[in-house]
Design an enzyme around this catalytic site. Sequence first.
Site, mmCIF file in Angstrom:
data_model
loop_
_atom_site.group_PDB
_atom_site.id
_atom_site.type_symbol
_atom_site.label_atom_id
_atom_site.label_comp_id
_atom_site.label_asym_id
_atom_site.label_seq_id
_atom_site.Cartn_x
_atom_site.Cartn_y
_atom_site.Cartn_z
ATOM 1 N N LYS A 13 0.827 -1.218 0.000
ATOM 2 C CA LYS A 13 0.000 0.000 0.000
ATOM 3 C C LYS A 13 0.859 1.265 0.000
ATOM 4 O O LYS A 13 0.659 2.164 -0.806
ATOM 5 C CB LYS A 13 -0.918 0.047 1.241
ATOM 6 C CG LYS A 13 -1.858 -1.128 1.380
ATOM 7 C CD LYS A 13 -2.749 -1.002 2.605
ATOM 8 C CE LYS A 13 -2.015 -1.048 3.938
ATOM 9 N NZ LYS A 13 -1.337 -2.325 4.225
ATOM 10 N N ARG A 88 -9.648 0.638 8.767
ATOM 11 C CA ARG A 88 -9.280 -0.739 9.055
ATOM 12 C C ARG A 88 -10.379 -1.479 9.808
ATOM 13 O O ARG A 88 -10.215 -2.655 10.126
ATOM 14 C CB ARG A 88 -8.016 -0.758 9.918
ATOM 15 C CG ARG A 88 -6.724 -0.841 9.118
ATOM 16 C CD ARG A 88 -5.573 -0.618 10.088
ATOM 17 N NE ARG A 88 -4.434 -1.436 9.792
ATOM 18 C CZ ARG A 88 -3.320 -0.988 9.189
ATOM 19 N NH1 ARG A 88 -3.220 0.241 8.769
ATOM 20 N NH2 ARG A 88 -2.306 -1.793 8.996
ATOM 21 N N ARG A 127 11.312 -5.531 5.160
ATOM 22 C CA ARG A 127 11.066 -4.107 4.864
ATOM 23 C C ARG A 127 12.094 -3.217 5.566
ATOM 24 O O ARG A 127 12.410 -3.416 6.731
ATOM 25 C CB ARG A 127 9.656 -3.732 5.326
ATOM 26 C CG ARG A 127 9.387 -2.229 5.279
ATOM 27 C CD ARG A 127 7.930 -1.880 5.282
ATOM 28 N NE ARG A 127 7.139 -2.560 6.284
ATOM 29 C CZ ARG A 127 5.795 -2.598 6.288
ATOM 30 N NH1 ARG A 127 5.115 -1.981 5.341
ATOM 31 N NH2 ARG A 127 5.152 -3.249 7.235
ATOM 32 N N ARG A 160 11.276 -1.297 11.134
ATOM 33 C CA ARG A 160 10.219 -1.023 12.111
ATOM 34 C C ARG A 160 10.209 -2.072 13.215
ATOM 35 O O ARG A 160 10.377 -3.251 12.938
ATOM 36 C CB ARG A 160 8.855 -1.014 11.412
ATOM 37 C CG ARG A 160 8.506 0.329 10.807
ATOM 38 C CD ARG A 160 7.317 0.271 9.886
ATOM 39 N NE ARG A 160 6.162 -0.457 10.399
ATOM 40 C CZ ARG A 160 5.037 -0.628 9.729
ATOM 41 N NH1 ARG A 160 4.910 -0.109 8.513
ATOM 42 N NH2 ARG A 160 4.036 -1.301 10.249
ATOM 43 N N ARG A 171 -0.662 -9.143 13.589
ATOM 44 C CA ARG A 171 -1.256 -8.141 12.697
ATOM 45 C C ARG A 171 -2.091 -8.800 11.597
ATOM 46 O O ARG A 171 -3.146 -8.277 11.218
ATOM 47 C CB ARG A 171 -0.150 -7.272 12.079
ATOM 48 C CG ARG A 171 0.443 -6.283 13.088
ATOM 49 C CD ARG A 171 1.843 -5.832 12.733
ATOM 50 N NE ARG A 171 1.920 -5.159 11.458
ATOM 51 C CZ ARG A 171 3.042 -4.988 10.763
ATOM 52 N NH1 ARG A 171 4.186 -5.450 11.228
ATOM 53 N NH2 ARG A 171 3.025 -4.349 9.621
HETATM 54 P P1 ADP Z 1 2.155 -1.861 3.232
HETATM 55 O O1 ADP Z 1 2.152 -0.355 3.215
HETATM 56 O O2 ADP Z 1 0.962 -2.444 2.544
HETATM 57 O O3 ADP Z 1 2.340 -2.435 4.589
HETATM 58 P P2 ADP Z 1 4.759 -1.634 1.856
HETATM 59 O O4 ADP Z 1 4.473 -0.788 0.663
HETATM 60 O O5 ADP Z 1 5.495 -1.014 2.958
HETATM 61 O O6 ADP Z 1 3.395 -2.334 2.365
HETATM 62 O O7 ADP Z 1 5.542 -2.935 1.339
HETATM 63 C C1 ADP Z 1 5.936 -3.960 2.249
HETATM 64 C C2 ADP Z 1 7.320 -4.479 1.834
HETATM 65 O O8 ADP Z 1 7.197 -5.218 0.605
HETATM 66 C C3 ADP Z 1 8.343 -3.380 1.552
HETATM 67 O O9 ADP Z 1 9.603 -3.819 1.969
HETATM 68 C C4 ADP Z 1 8.299 -3.199 0.032
HETATM 69 O O10 ADP Z 1 9.552 -2.744 -0.497
HETATM 70 C C5 ADP Z 1 7.964 -4.602 -0.441
HETATM 71 N N1 ADP Z 1 7.110 -4.614 -1.644
HETATM 72 C C6 ADP Z 1 6.133 -3.734 -1.977
HETATM 73 N N2 ADP Z 1 5.549 -4.079 -3.138
HETATM 74 C C7 ADP Z 1 6.169 -5.222 -3.554
HETATM 75 C C8 ADP Z 1 6.010 -6.078 -4.700
HETATM 76 N N3 ADP Z 1 5.100 -5.821 -5.650
HETATM 77 N N4 ADP Z 1 6.813 -7.155 -4.790
HETATM 78 C C9 ADP Z 1 7.753 -7.429 -3.826
HETATM 79 N N5 ADP Z 1 7.932 -6.661 -2.737
HETATM 80 C C10 ADP Z 1 7.164 -5.573 -2.588
HETATM 81 P P1 ADP Z 2 1.074 -2.109 7.793
HETATM 82 O O1 ADP Z 2 0.503 -1.584 6.520
HETATM 83 O O2 ADP Z 2 2.384 -2.799 7.614
HETATM 84 O O3 ADP Z 2 0.117 -2.898 8.602
HETATM 85 P P2 ADP Z 2 0.802 0.530 9.080
HETATM 86 O O4 ADP Z 2 1.963 1.450 9.080
HETATM 87 O O5 ADP Z 2 -0.356 0.850 8.215
HETATM 88 O O6 ADP Z 2 1.421 -0.906 8.769
HETATM 89 O O7 ADP Z 2 0.252 0.357 10.570
HETATM 90 C C1 ADP Z 2 1.116 0.089 11.659
HETATM 91 C C2 ADP Z 2 0.307 0.010 12.952
HETATM 92 O O8 ADP Z 2 -0.310 1.288 13.209
HETATM 93 C C3 ADP Z 2 -0.848 -0.973 12.945
HETATM 94 O O9 ADP Z 2 -0.451 -2.294 13.271
HETATM 95 C C4 ADP Z 2 -1.762 -0.356 14.029
HETATM 96 O O10 ADP Z 2 -1.261 -0.616 15.331
HETATM 97 C C5 ADP Z 2 -1.598 1.134 13.762
HETATM 98 N N1 ADP Z 2 -2.592 1.611 12.785
HETATM 99 C C6 ADP Z 2 -2.343 2.099 11.541
HETATM 100 N N2 ADP Z 2 -3.483 2.436 10.925
HETATM 101 C C7 ADP Z 2 -4.504 2.156 11.801
HETATM 102 C C8 ADP Z 2 -5.922 2.258 11.743
HETATM 103 N N3 ADP Z 2 -6.547 2.721 10.645
HETATM 104 N N4 ADP Z 2 -6.619 1.861 12.836
HETATM 105 C C9 ADP Z 2 -6.012 1.411 13.935
HETATM 106 N N5 ADP Z 2 -4.685 1.267 14.042
HETATM 107 C C10 ADP Z 2 -3.915 1.634 12.991
#
Ligand code: ADP
Ligand code: ADP
Length: 217
Positions: A13, A88, A127, A160, A171
């Site tokens: 995302k 979420r 990541r 992270r 998660r």
């Molecule tokens: P999210 O915001 O949904 O948690 P991220 O954009 O941070 O996800 O991506 C999670 C991890 O996967 C990062 O280390 C990113 O570089 C990697 N990643 C993102 N898109 C892809 C993809 N299409 N293929 C492989 N790895 C990816």
């Molecule tokens: P990822 O896409 O890898 O799950 P985020 O950076 O979006 O990571 O979220 C990290 C953490 O921040 C979540 O596990 C939660 O604890 C909190 N968080 C983020 N967005 C929300 C939301 N919309 N509602 C509740 N908690 C959230």
Amino acid sequence: MQLLMMGPPGAGKGTQAAKLVKKFSIPQISTGDMFRAAVKEGTELGKAAKACMDAGKLVPDEVTIGIVRERLAKDDCKNGFILDGFPRTVEQADALKKILAELGMKLTQVLNIHVPAEDLIERAVGRRICKNCGATYHVKFHPTKVAGTCDDCGGELYQRGDDNEATMKKRLSVYEASTRPLIDYYKGAGIYTEIDGRQAIDKVTEDLVSVLSSVKD
Ligand code: ADP
Ligand code: ADP
Ligand code: ZN
């Protein structure tokens, strides 16, 4: 364009939202980034969020909805935005609908990045994020040219605290219980599209842009 980027943790995302920010010049609103900034600053919000984040749980709805309400009211959202990681829960989705109605807006499109559960732990554990500019990398799937150093700004990379296998499992179970139901919520609204997030990063972007090119503003 008022976009919502959905998908489980690690689906891509944030990576994709950053690309759409450049293409469409609209801000990315990431609740996760907002919480991490608050934790770093040591604010009351940061204190409230930290324990939940470390445990892989959601921050309470009333806290999360409050910060999104404030953020969406800012001027830079007038021409559109990309919500990343919010809503979420169904309660957050209901609140979003209300907030947007109050602002005279509605969602243009919901983009759900689909990645199977078995790939998500590897994505999160590998990541790495730039301390300076926030760019996201992956040790295997999107490595930097120089290990540990951001390609864009030369900043130092960090991992992270919640990107470990145990917290990621928690998660993912929270996602299944609380966030997956939103797929049906938005499918019913007729603005939902699913994108195959197992493809290479640039191919996923191509698919997203192609969906958006056929969507009316
Ligand atoms: P999210 O915001 O949904 O948690 P991220 O954009 O941070 O996800 O991506 C999670 C991890 O996967 C990062 O280390 C990113 O570089 C990697 N990643 C993102 N898109 C892809 C993809 N299409 N293929 C492989 N790895 C990816
Ligand atoms: P990822 O896409 O890898 O799950 P985020 O950076 O979006 O990571 O979220 C990290 C953490 O921040 C979540 O596990 C939660 O604890 C909190 N968080 C983020 N967005 C929300 C939301 N919309 N509602 C509740 N908690 C959230
Ligand atoms: Zn950087």
